[in-house]
Design an enzyme around this catalytic site. Structure first.
Site, PDB file in Angstrom:
ATOM      1  N   ASN A 147       0.799  -1.222   0.000  1.00  0.00           N
ATOM      2  CA  ASN A 147       0.000   0.000   0.000  1.00  0.00           C
ATOM      3  C   ASN A 147       0.833   1.274   0.000  1.00  0.00           C
ATOM      4  O   ASN A 147       0.416   2.297  -0.509  1.00  0.00           O
ATOM      5  CB  ASN A 147      -0.956   0.017   1.206  1.00  0.00           C
ATOM      6  CG  ASN A 147      -0.283  -0.388   2.493  1.00  0.00           C
ATOM      7  OD1 ASN A 147       0.300  -1.465   2.581  1.00  0.00           O
ATOM      8  ND2 ASN A 147      -0.341   0.465   3.496  1.00  0.00           N
ATOM      9  N   HIS A 196     -13.451  -0.467  -0.837  1.00  0.00           N
ATOM     10  CA  HIS A 196     -13.256   0.987  -0.937  1.00  0.00           C
ATOM     11  C   HIS A 196     -11.949   1.398  -1.593  1.00  0.00           C
ATOM     12  O   HIS A 196     -11.692   2.583  -1.793  1.00  0.00           O
ATOM     13  CB  HIS A 196     -13.427   1.662   0.435  1.00  0.00           C
ATOM     14  CG  HIS A 196     -12.308   1.448   1.410  1.00  0.00           C
ATOM     15  ND1 HIS A 196     -11.437   2.450   1.741  1.00  0.00           N
ATOM     16  CD2 HIS A 196     -11.940   0.369   2.127  1.00  0.00           C
ATOM     17  CE1 HIS A 196     -10.574   1.984   2.652  1.00  0.00           C
ATOM     18  NE2 HIS A 196     -10.866   0.727   2.904  1.00  0.00           N
ATOM     19  N   THR A 232     -25.985  -9.862  10.461  1.00  0.00           N
ATOM     20  CA  THR A 232     -26.720  -9.751   9.190  1.00  0.00           C
ATOM     21  C   THR A 232     -25.813  -9.180   8.109  1.00  0.00           C
ATOM     22  O   THR A 232     -25.191  -8.135   8.301  1.00  0.00           O
ATOM     23  CB  THR A 232     -27.946  -8.817   9.381  1.00  0.00           C
ATOM     24  OG1 THR A 232     -28.719  -9.338  10.448  1.00  0.00           O
ATOM     25  CG2 THR A 232     -28.781  -8.729   8.115  1.00  0.00           C
ATOM     26  N   CYS A 321      -2.017   6.255   9.089  1.00  0.00           N
ATOM     27  CA  CYS A 321      -2.049   7.309  10.108  1.00  0.00           C
ATOM     28  C   CYS A 321      -3.463   7.380  10.653  1.00  0.00           C
ATOM     29  O   CYS A 321      -4.363   7.839   9.979  1.00  0.00           O
ATOM     30  CB  CYS A 321      -1.645   8.642   9.488  1.00  0.00           C
ATOM     31  SG  CYS A 321      -1.793  10.020  10.617  1.00  0.00           S
TER      32      CYS A 321
HETATM   33  N1  PLP Z   1      -4.571  -4.178   3.898  1.00  0.00           N
HETATM   34  C1  PLP Z   1      -4.029  -3.241   3.107  1.00  0.00           C
HETATM   35  C2  PLP Z   1      -2.876  -3.607   2.233  1.00  0.00           C
HETATM   36  C3  PLP Z   1      -4.536  -1.944   3.094  1.00  0.00           C
HETATM   37  O1  PLP Z   1      -3.972  -1.016   2.312  1.00  0.00           O
HETATM   38  C4  PLP Z   1      -5.624  -1.626   3.944  1.00  0.00           C
HETATM   39  C5  PLP Z   1      -6.153  -0.246   4.013  1.00  0.00           C
HETATM   40  O2  PLP Z   1      -5.422   0.716   3.878  1.00  0.00           O
HETATM   41  C6  PLP Z   1      -6.167  -2.644   4.751  1.00  0.00           C
HETATM   42  C7  PLP Z   1      -5.613  -3.901   4.695  1.00  0.00           C
HETATM   43  C8  PLP Z   1      -7.333  -2.384   5.661  1.00  0.00           C
HETATM   44  O3  PLP Z   1      -8.531  -2.374   4.902  1.00  0.00           O
HETATM   45  P1  PLP Z   1      -9.901  -1.795   5.470  1.00  0.00           P
HETATM   46  O4  PLP Z   1      -9.819  -0.327   5.333  1.00  0.00           O
HETATM   47  O5  PLP Z   1     -10.953  -2.397   4.567  1.00  0.00           O
HETATM   48  O6  PLP Z   1     -10.085  -2.268   6.846  1.00  0.00           O
END
Ligand code: PLP
Length: 377
Positions: A147, A196, A232, A321
């Site tokens: 990420n 999202h 649910t 963050c």
């Molecule tokens: N894993 C990675 C690689 C992510 O980038 C993120 C969110 O930034 C998550 C997990 C967490 O996802 P969520 O926002 O659906 O809890």
């Protein structure tokens, strides 16, 4: 204002909004109810399960809906904590998202081992192959794409090694899905994703796990998801997630991401020229077409983010963050960057709607902010 923070969250696309509205209006029932409304909801949820399984290449019953990837990742590690023997280790890459890292540490303590990454941000395959030949962990977790840096991990190769030793392999595919084709990801024993990040709504995701073995539920009080996740199911957002993924898979099949990769590469070249001393993290290895992680030569990262914000660009420092207080990136630290370098990192992450002109505007904005920072304005 131009939005360059899609790896944090992406705008909900029209098709996803429409799917949500339609489901809310036309499918009011609870998927567990036995009357016609319930059956209609159940049918719609089964269709969604089949669609997602088709995109990933897995069995529809392998899909468990969750509130997002944080829940899915915690759920999986909780399950392994309850089912692995007391001596088994869990190996995770040193660059996992905190929701994988922290839950592994929480459940496994000293039995959690970090798989190192090289300076380019890719897991150290030599280390992995050597260690695997020696010890067999109870689970290996390596994300599909990071990420913060966008660096793509060799999940297919890791999966093949794990299969040789009959060790289950889990990949957090949150940043891969909707940016790269999903097909093949279903081969991973365990996989997680969240809507999202690719134009679906917030608060929905999934865990893919082999349906022959049940996952121990984190929650109690309901038999939904074949007893694996009580509560649910939120059908409108599940259908909305699938509407978004359908669009992304079509765009990917038509190769639209390749043009976008060219825009990003052009931006990187100009950035290095306009901001002397800047570095693109992971420049030598395959990365997501939308992500640029760059080390700035001077000025703290918050200063850059604030100044760029004022100039009309929403960018990020990259690391999670949640408290407003920035922690130094564990990803860049694992890659061997020094604290003073890590303190200067910025992440630019585009979306499908970002244009070549937007990248050009960002590059000009960066050059201007650099000149201000450099001259102490
Ligand atoms: N894993 C990675 C690689 C992510 O980038 C993120 C969110 O930034 C998550 C997990 C967490 O996802 P969520 O926002 O659906 O809890």
């Amino acid at each position: 204002m131009l939005y360059f923070d899609h790896n944090a969250t992406a705008p909900v696309m029209r098709e996803a909004r429409e799917a949500w509205l339609e489901a809310t209006e036309k499918i009011p029932g609870n998927a567990s109810s036995q009357h016609a409304f319930g059956l209609a909801a159940n049918r719609a949820m089964t269709d969604a399960r089949e669609k997602l399984a088709h995109h990933l290449g897995c069995h529809p019953l392998d899909i468990i809906w969750t509130s997002g990837a944080t829940e899915a990742n915690n759920m999986l590690l909780h399950h392994f904590a309850q089912t692995l023997d007391a001596k088994s280790e869990v190996w995770i890459s040193a660059i996992e998202h905190p929701c994988v890292h922290d839950s592994t540490k929480h459940y496994f303590g000293k039995r959690a081992k970090l798989i190192p990454v090289k300076h380019d941000g890719v897991v150290d395959m030599e280390w992995f192959a050597t260690e695997m030949a020696d010890t067999r962990p109870g689970l290996v977790a390596v994300m599909a794409a990071n990420n913060e840096t966008g660096v793509i991990q060799p999940w297919r190769e890791l999966l093949a090694i794990c299969q040789t030793y009959e060790v289950p392999f889990f990949s957090d595919a949150v940043q891969w899905l909707g940016k790269m084709p999903a097909q093949g990801l279903g081969d991973c024993d365990y996989l997680t994703g969240a809507a999202h990040k690719f134009g679906g709504p917030r608060g929905v995701g999934f865990l893919k796990a082999p349906h022959k073995h049940k996952i121990n539920s984190l929650l109690f009080g309901g038999k939904q998801e074949r007893g694996q996740r009580a509560g649910t199911e939120n059908l409108p957002i599940i259908l909305s997630m699938l509407a978004a993924l359908d669009v992304r898979e079509k765009q990917l099949a038509e190769g639209h991401h390749e043009t976008r990769a060219v825009w990003k590469e052009k931006f990187e070249k100009l950035l290095l020229r306009q901001v002397p001393g800047s570095t693109v993290v992971g420049a030598s290895v395959p990365r997501l077409w939308n992500t640029v992680s760059a080390l700035m030569p001077e000025g703290g990262q918050q200063r850059w983010v604030t100044r760029l914000d004022k100039a009309g660009f929403a960018v990020s420092t990259g690391s999670a963050c949640t408290t407003g207080k920035e922690e130094p990136s564990h990803v860049l630290t694992a890659m061997g960057f020094k604290p003073n370098e890590v303190a200067h990192v910025l992440r630019f992450s585009s979306g499908w709607e970002t244009t070549a002109a937007d990248w050009e505007a960002l590059e000009k904005g960066l050059a201007k902010v650099y000149s201000e920072v450099h001259h102490g304005k």
